[in-house]
Design a protein around this motif. Sequence first.
Motif, PDB file in Angstrom:
ATOM      1  N   HIS A   9       0.677  -0.950  -0.079  1.00 12.19           N
ATOM      2  CA  HIS A   9      -0.130  -0.100   0.180  1.00 12.19           C
ATOM      3  C   HIS A   9       1.197   1.322  -0.143  1.00 12.19           C
ATOM      4  O   HIS A   9       0.409   1.606  -1.183  1.00 12.19           O
ATOM      5  N   GLU A  10       1.827   1.286   1.215  1.00 11.55           N
ATOM      6  CA  GLU A  10       2.883   2.757   1.004  1.00 11.55           C
ATOM      7  C   GLU A  10       3.382   2.544  -0.380  1.00 11.55           C
ATOM      8  O   GLU A  10       3.875   3.350  -0.790  1.00 11.55           O
ATOM      9  N   HIS A  49       1.220   4.318  -2.354  1.00 11.31           N
ATOM     10  CA  HIS A  49       1.627   5.530  -2.530  1.00 11.31           C
ATOM     11  C   HIS A  49       1.953   6.301  -3.607  1.00 11.31           C
ATOM     12  O   HIS A  49       2.480   6.873  -4.210  1.00 11.31           O
ATOM     13  N   GLU A  91      -6.258   6.654  -1.207  1.00 12.31           N
ATOM     14  CA  GLU A  91      -6.502   5.330   0.111  1.00 12.31           C
ATOM     15  C   GLU A  91      -7.300   4.451  -1.426  1.00 12.31           C
ATOM     16  O   GLU A  91      -6.452   3.062  -1.251  1.00 12.31           O
ATOM     17  N   TRP A 148      -4.521   8.465   6.128  1.00 15.64           N
ATOM     18  CA  TRP A 148      -2.982   7.294   5.666  1.00 15.64           C
ATOM     19  C   TRP A 148      -3.465   6.510   4.795  1.00 15.64           C
ATOM     20  O   TRP A 148      -3.624   5.343   3.879  1.00 15.64           O
TER      21      TRP A 148
HETATM   22 ZN   LIG Z   1      -2.399   4.976   2.330  1.00 13.24          ZN
END
Ligand SMILES: [Zn+2]
Length: 131
Positions: free
Chosen positions: A83-84, A87, A103, A131
């Motif tokens: 996920h990071e 991004h 997200e 996040w």
């Molecule tokens: Zn995120």
Amino acid sequence: MKLGNYFKNGVQYLPSDLKSLLEIVVAAILTHEPDFKNFECDILDGETTSGYEGEVLETGRIILDSKKLLKYDRDVALAIVAHELAHAFCGHHLKEPVGLEFEVEADGYAKKWGFQVDKFRKVCGPPTTTW
Ligand SMILES: [Zn+2]
């Protein structure tokens, strides 16, 4: 470092447990997104300003908190790392945030790359704008 050179140049200073998660995520990404082999990213281990397990700074540097990450089941930790990285790959740090769009997009990539995003969300909670 360029992602395609990850295994050659590696980030030797990262703890080995975190490195092994990254190796799995990077291998999956390169399978699905050959264009990302020239993507450059900078990954550090440490506490995030948000207090979450990972974050991408405005510079594009990815911070992963291995102490927090490694408390989770391996498949959850892998989904968070994916996920990071998503991004960073999407360049979200260069764009104005728009609600939960980033997200959802990062989760979508992590899922596409084969990671257990639903389990990660079940354990860590739904996406929020921070996040
Ligand atoms: Zn995120």
